[in-house]
Design a protein around this motif. Sequence first.
Motif, PDB file in Angstrom:
ATOM      1  N   GLU A 122       0.801  -1.226   0.000  1.00 13.46           N
ATOM      2  CA  GLU A 122       0.000   0.000   0.000  1.00 13.46           C
ATOM      3  C   GLU A 122       0.833   1.274   0.000  1.00 13.46           C
ATOM      4  N   PHE A 123       2.150   1.161   0.259  1.00  9.23           N
ATOM      5  CA  PHE A 123       3.012   2.348   0.257  1.00  9.23           C
ATOM      6  C   PHE A 123       3.986   2.348  -0.918  1.00  9.23           C
ATOM      7  N   SER A 124       3.801   1.440  -1.877  1.00 11.18           N
ATOM      8  CA  SER A 124       4.725   1.336  -3.014  1.00 11.18           C
ATOM      9  C   SER A 124       4.826   2.642  -3.783  1.00 11.18           C
ATOM     10  N   PHE A 125       3.697   3.346  -3.934  1.00 14.55           N
ATOM     11  CA  PHE A 125       3.674   4.562  -4.756  1.00 14.55           C
ATOM     12  C   PHE A 125       4.556   5.675  -4.182  1.00 14.55           C
ATOM     13  N   THR A 126       4.941   5.569  -2.900  1.00 14.77           N
ATOM     14  CA  THR A 126       5.762   6.617  -2.294  1.00 14.77           C
ATOM     15  C   THR A 126       7.214   6.552  -2.764  1.00 14.77           C
ATOM     16  N   GLY A 127       7.617   5.385  -3.291  1.00 18.77           N
ATOM     17  CA  GLY A 127       9.007   5.216  -3.700  1.00 18.77           C
ATOM     18  C   GLY A 127       9.919   4.752  -2.584  1.00 18.77           C
ATOM     19  N   ILE A 128       9.373   4.525  -1.387  1.00 17.49           N
ATOM     20  CA  ILE A 128      10.194   4.114  -0.252  1.00 17.49           C
ATOM     21  C   ILE A 128      10.830   2.754  -0.504  1.00 17.49           C
ATOM     22  N   ASN A 129      12.059   2.586  -0.014  1.00 13.93           N
ATOM     23  CA  ASN A 129      12.702   1.282  -0.100  1.00 13.93           C
ATOM     24  C   ASN A 129      12.008   0.317   0.857  1.00 13.93           C
ATOM     25  N   SER A 130      11.610  -0.830   0.333  1.00  9.47           N
ATOM     26  CA  SER A 130      10.931  -1.850   1.124  1.00  9.47           C
ATOM     27  C   SER A 130      11.819  -3.087   1.188  1.00  9.47           C
ATOM     28  N   TYR A 131      11.923  -3.686   2.379  1.00 12.50           N
ATOM     29  CA  TYR A 131      12.849  -4.794   2.573  1.00 12.50           C
ATOM     30  C   TYR A 131      12.156  -6.022   3.155  1.00 12.50           C
ATOM     31  N   GLN A 132      12.601  -7.203   2.723  1.00 10.28           N
ATOM     32  CA  GLN A 132      12.221  -8.457   3.364  1.00 10.28           C
ATOM     33  C   GLN A 132      13.175  -8.651   4.539  1.00 10.28           C
ATOM     34  N   VAL A 133      12.615  -8.934   5.716  1.00 15.38           N
ATOM     35  CA  VAL A 133      13.464  -8.964   6.913  1.00 15.38           C
ATOM     36  C   VAL A 133      13.183 -10.191   7.770  1.00 15.38           C
ATOM     37  N   LEU A 134      14.167 -10.535   8.587  1.00 16.84           N
ATOM     38  CA  LEU A 134      14.035 -11.547   9.636  1.00 16.84           C
ATOM     39  C   LEU A 134      14.298 -10.855  10.968  1.00 16.84           C
ATOM     40  N   LEU A 135      13.530 -11.217  11.992  1.00 16.54           N
ATOM     41  CA  LEU A 135      13.748 -10.696  13.335  1.00 16.54           C
ATOM     42  C   LEU A 135      14.304 -11.812  14.208  1.00 16.54           C
ATOM     43  N   PHE A 136      15.364 -11.511  14.970  1.00 12.99           N
ATOM     44  CA  PHE A 136      16.102 -12.524  15.696  1.00 12.99           C
ATOM     45  C   PHE A 136      16.388 -12.044  17.113  1.00 12.99           C
ATOM     46  N   ASP A 137      16.206 -12.934  18.082  1.00 12.55           N
ATOM     47  CA  ASP A 137      16.507 -12.637  19.478  1.00 12.55           C
ATOM     48  C   ASP A 137      17.891 -13.205  19.801  1.00 12.55           C
ATOM     49  N   ASP A 138      18.863 -12.332  20.035  1.00 11.01           N
ATOM     50  CA  ASP A 138      20.234 -12.782  20.292  1.00 11.01           C
ATOM     51  C   ASP A 138      20.345 -13.602  21.575  1.00 11.01           C
ATOM     52  N   LYS A 139      19.496 -13.318  22.562  1.00 18.53           N
ATOM     53  CA  LYS A 139      19.589 -14.005  23.850  1.00 18.53           C
ATOM     54  C   LYS A 139      19.081 -15.444  23.771  1.00 18.53           C
ATOM     55  N   THR A 140      17.938 -15.637  23.110  1.00 20.51           N
ATOM     56  CA  THR A 140      17.356 -16.980  23.025  1.00 20.51           C
ATOM     57  C   THR A 140      17.739 -17.701  21.740  1.00 20.51           C
ATOM     58  N   GLU A 141      18.366 -16.973  20.807  1.00 21.12           N
ATOM     59  CA  GLU A 141      18.749 -17.520  19.499  1.00 21.12           C
ATOM     60  C   GLU A 141      17.537 -18.063  18.747  1.00 21.12           C
ATOM     61  N   LYS A 142      16.424 -17.345  18.860  1.00 24.53           N
ATOM     62  CA  LYS A 142      15.209 -17.734  18.142  1.00 24.53           C
ATOM     63  C   LYS A 142      14.782 -16.625  17.189  1.00 24.53           C
ATOM     64  N   TYR A 143      14.219 -17.049  16.053  1.00 27.68           N
ATOM     65  CA  TYR A 143      13.613 -16.107  15.129  1.00 27.68           C
ATOM     66  C   TYR A 143      12.184 -15.828  15.576  1.00 27.68           C
ATOM     67  N   LEU A 144      11.729 -14.609  15.298  1.00 25.79           N
ATOM     68  CA  LEU A 144      10.367 -14.259  15.708  1.00 25.79           C
ATOM     69  C   LEU A 144       9.328 -15.139  15.024  1.00 25.79           C
ATOM     70  N   HIS A 145       9.563 -15.511  13.760  1.00 23.28           N
ATOM     71  CA  HIS A 145       8.557 -16.335  13.079  1.00 23.28           C
ATOM     72  C   HIS A 145       8.409 -17.711  13.751  1.00 23.28           C
ATOM     73  N   ASP A 146       9.497 -18.226  14.363  1.00 14.64           N
ATOM     74  CA  ASP A 146       9.397 -19.487  15.088  1.00 14.64           C
ATOM     75  C   ASP A 146       8.562 -19.301  16.364  1.00 14.64           C
ATOM     76  N   VAL A 147       8.801 -18.184  17.050  1.00 14.19           N
ATOM     77  CA  VAL A 147       8.047 -17.898  18.280  1.00 14.19           C
ATOM     78  C   VAL A 147       6.570 -17.721  17.957  1.00 14.19           C
ATOM     79  N   ALA A 148       6.256 -17.020  16.856  1.00 10.39           N
ATOM     80  CA  ALA A 148       4.873 -16.768  16.481  1.00 10.39           C
ATOM     81  C   ALA A 148       4.143 -18.060  16.144  1.00 10.39           C
ATOM     82  N   VAL A 149       4.806 -18.983  15.474  1.00  9.70           N
ATOM     83  CA  VAL A 149       4.183 -20.258  15.115  1.00  9.70           C
ATOM     84  C   VAL A 149       3.905 -21.091  16.362  1.00  9.70           C
TER      85      VAL A 149
END
Length: 231
Positions: free
Chosen positions: A202-229
């Motif tokens: 929905e914000f593509s028309f602004t020209g903003i750079n959009s990124y695919q990202v992973l979120l990671f917890d350094d303390k537990t060594e878990k990715y957020l997508h694993d926690v969410a599942v």
Amino acid sequence: LGLSEVDESIAVKLKELQGIKVEQEIRPKCPPKLVKAVDKKPLTENWKELKSGKSFSFKLMHYESPSSFFVIAESSENFVLKNWMIKIEKFAVTEKLVNFTIGNCCLAVNKRAKILSLDGDKVKLLLLDVGDILNAEKSEIFELPEELRSLSFQALHCSMLGIKPKFNMNFWPSMQKSTIKSLIESRDWSMKIVGKNLKQHEFSFTGINSYQVLLFDDKTEKYLHDVAVEK
């Protein structure tokens, strides 16, 4: 039932990205200078660029869903940007915006912005350095001089890899969206850039750079997508 489903394509992405070490960014010694333009060149739009594989700490700003949210890197809150914002405040912009066109850059509440939508005298804006949405009156909006465009816009649009809505739905239900937002806000995650997000949003028309990202917890060594599942 899990909060969301695993996106199987994440396995390929994870193989391409080894490690999640957070890099320390080098601060410039002095803030950028305001330089007067000598001639009338096309107005520039300078967006913050990040390379694939880069990791950094971040602050969550405007959030639509796991597939569409804004962040700013913590480095964007350092003295360079703060000094830049002070310069904007002292620049004494007095020229009111005349051309109210969706996608135009402007200045509102002493922040650089872009018009998202118009409704009579009401204007919906994306604040380009903080990644927030603002509703303002036309009378409160000013022209953005070229002299105030040299520093790249700091907001980043992100789409989280590794998860998708349950039952192959093509949208995120409200409960899932809010729960994942709470997860993001519940701890200090590191963000890793996988690559540019080439999908329309929905914000593509602004020209903003959009990124695919992973979120990671350094303390537990878990990715957020694993926690969410697991939720």
